[in-house]
Design a protein around this motif. Structure first.
Motif, short mmCIF file in Angstrom:
data_model
loop_
_atom_site.label_atom_id
_atom_site.label_comp_id
_atom_site.label_asym_id
_atom_site.label_seq_id
_atom_site.Cartn_x
_atom_site.Cartn_y
_atom_site.Cartn_z
N ARG A 1 0.83 -1.23 0.00
CA ARG A 1 0.00 0.00 0.00
C ARG A 1 0.86 1.27 0.00
NH1 ARG A 1 -2.29 -3.62 3.47
NH2 ARG A 1 -4.44 -4.27 3.02
N ASN A 2 2.10 1.13 0.39
CA ASN A 2 3.00 2.28 0.52
C ASN A 2 3.93 2.39 -0.67
OD1 ASN A 2 1.90 2.52 3.18
ND2 ASN A 2 3.38 1.00 3.90
N ASP A 3 4.60 3.53 -0.77
CA ASP A 3 5.66 3.67 -1.78
C ASP A 3 6.80 2.74 -1.40
OD1 ASP A 3 4.32 5.60 -3.23
OD2 ASP A 3 5.18 7.27 -2.10
N TYR B 1 -5.78 3.47 -5.44
CA TYR B 1 -4.98 4.28 -4.51
C TYR B 1 -4.67 3.50 -3.23
CZ TYR B 1 -5.54 8.51 -7.34
OH TYR B 1 -5.49 9.44 -8.34
N GLY C 1 -1.63 1.16 -3.52
CA GLY C 1 -0.30 1.68 -3.81
C GLY C 1 -0.11 2.30 -5.17
N ASN D 1 -0.52 5.35 -7.38
CA ASN D 1 -0.77 6.78 -7.19
C ASN D 1 -1.10 7.51 -8.49
OD1 ASN D 1 -0.21 6.62 -4.39
ND2 ASN D 1 2.00 6.67 -4.85
N ASN D 2 -1.08 6.80 -9.61
CA ASN D 2 -1.39 7.37 -10.91
C ASN D 2 -2.40 6.46 -11.60
OD1 ASN D 2 -1.10 7.65 -13.91
ND2 ASN D 2 0.31 9.29 -13.33
#
Length: 292
Positions: free
Chosen positions: A197-199, A256, A259, A261-262
C-alpha cells in the motif's frame, strides 16, 4: 459473461477417514457456482472447448481439455459459456494437507511436491503434453481400491510435480509469498506483501537484504524472471482484483489504497496483466458476493 450469483463456501464430502475423494461425471453443462473450500483440488476436464474458467482473479475461455490444480480457499468454477459439447467429462479429486503435511513436505526428497503445493495457492494449469501423459492415470484412479489407490494417487502427484506448468492468479490475490530456496528472496516478497500500500523503492529493499540496488535488481530478475517493478505490480494487481470482486469501492479508491498513485498508469498495468480494463473485470463479477 456476468455472474449473478454468490461465492459459496463448499463443504466437501471428504472425511477424516479418507485419503482423498474422487468424482467422475459426464454432463452437458457446468452448473456449480463460483466457490471455495479448504481442500486441495485436482480437476481434469475433457470435451469442454468454449467453457469459461475462473480461478481466483484469472478468467479464461478453455480449450477441449485441461488439467488444473487448485490450493485451499481459492475461488474457482467452470461455466458453460460458449461450450456446446454433448458430453463433457470431468474428474475431480479432493484431499486435504493432512496426508502431505509440513513435516513430510519439508524433506529433501519432497522438494518438487513442496513447490507444487505452494504454487497451487495461485492455481496451476498444466500443458497439453502433461494432460496426454496423465489422462489415463487420472481416469482409471476410480477403478483402484484400498492402499493401491493411495499409491496411484501419490504417483499422480509426483508426476505432476515434475511437469512444467504455469500459475494463474496474481501474486497478491492469495497473499502468497514466493517459495524459493533463498532467505533473501523470501524477505523481499514478505516485505512487498506487507507494504504494497505504501511507496516501495528498490533502495528500501536493498537495505533490508544488505545488497546493492543493481545487484538486487539482477538477483530478483534471475530468481523470478521478472523485474522488481513487475513483481510489485503483480502483488498490487492481485490485491486490487480481490477488492474489485469483494467490495463496492470505486476502482480509483481501490487503486490508490493498493499503492497506485497514478490512475492512468494503474489502468495500463491492469490491462496488461489481466487483458481487460478494471471496469470490464468488475462486470465479469457483477452480483458476486462472498457467502459463508
Amino acid at each position: 459473461m456476468k455472474l449473478n450469483q454468490k461465492i459459496v463456501r463448499e463443504i466437501t464430502p471428504l472425511t477424516e477417514s479418507d485419503f482423498f475423494t474422487l468424482f467422475s461425471r459426464k454432463k452437458t453443462e457446468f452448473d456449480f457456482p463460483l466457490h471455495f473450500h479448504e481442500e486441495y483440488e485436482l480437476n481434469l476436464i475433457l470435451n469442454a472447448k468454449g467453457a469459461r474458467r475462473i480461478i481466483g482473479d484469472h478468467v479464461e475461455t478453455i480449450d477441449d481439455s485441461e488439467l488444473v490444480f487448485i490450493g485451499p480457499n481459492l475461488y474457482h468454477a467452470w461455466f458453460t459459456h460458449q461450450c456446446i459439447s454433448e458430453e463433457i467429462q470431468e474428474v475431480t479429486i479432493q484431499f486435504n494437507n493432512e496426508i502431505l503435511n509440513t513435516q513430510f513436505l519439508s524433506k529433501n526428497q519432497s522438494s518438487y511436491l513442496r513447490k507444487l503445493f505452494e504454487d497451487s495457492k495461485k492455481g496451476i494449469l498444466f500443458p497439453l503434453e502433461t494432460i496426454t501423459d496423465m489422462q489415463n492415470l487420472i481416469l482409471t484412479l476410480k477403478d483402484s481400491h484400498g492402499f493401491t489407490s493411495v499409491l496411484n494417487f501419490m504417483q499422480i502427484l509426483h508426476l505432476l510435480s515434475l511437469s512444467p506448468y504455469k500459475t494463474l492468479c496474481n501474486e497478491g490475490f492469495h497473499e502468497a509469498s514466493l517459495n524459493a530456496n533463498s532467505r533473501r528472496i523470501k524477505l523481499v516478497f514478505d516485505y512487498m506483501n506487507k507494504n504494497f500500500r505504501n511507496d516501495i523503492s528498490l533502495q528500501d529493499i536493498s537495505s533490508l537484504v544488505n545488497m546493492h540496488e543493481v545487484s538486487l535488481s539482477r538477483f530478483i530478475k534471475k530468481r523470478t524472471g521478472k523485474s522488481f517493478v513487475d513483481c510489485l505490480n503483480e502483488i498490487r494487481i492481485g490485491q486490487v482484483s480481490r477488492l474489485i470482486i469483494d467490495t463496492t469501492q470505486s476502482i480509483s479508491e481501490i487503486a490508490y489504497s493498493c499503492g497506485f498513485n497514478n490512475i492512468s498508469y494503474f489502468n495500463r498495468v491492469f490491462k496488461k496483466k489481466k487483458g481487460c480494463t478494471p471496469k470490464e473485470f468488475r462486470e465479469n463479477f457483477t452480483g458476486v458476493r462472498l457467502y459463508i
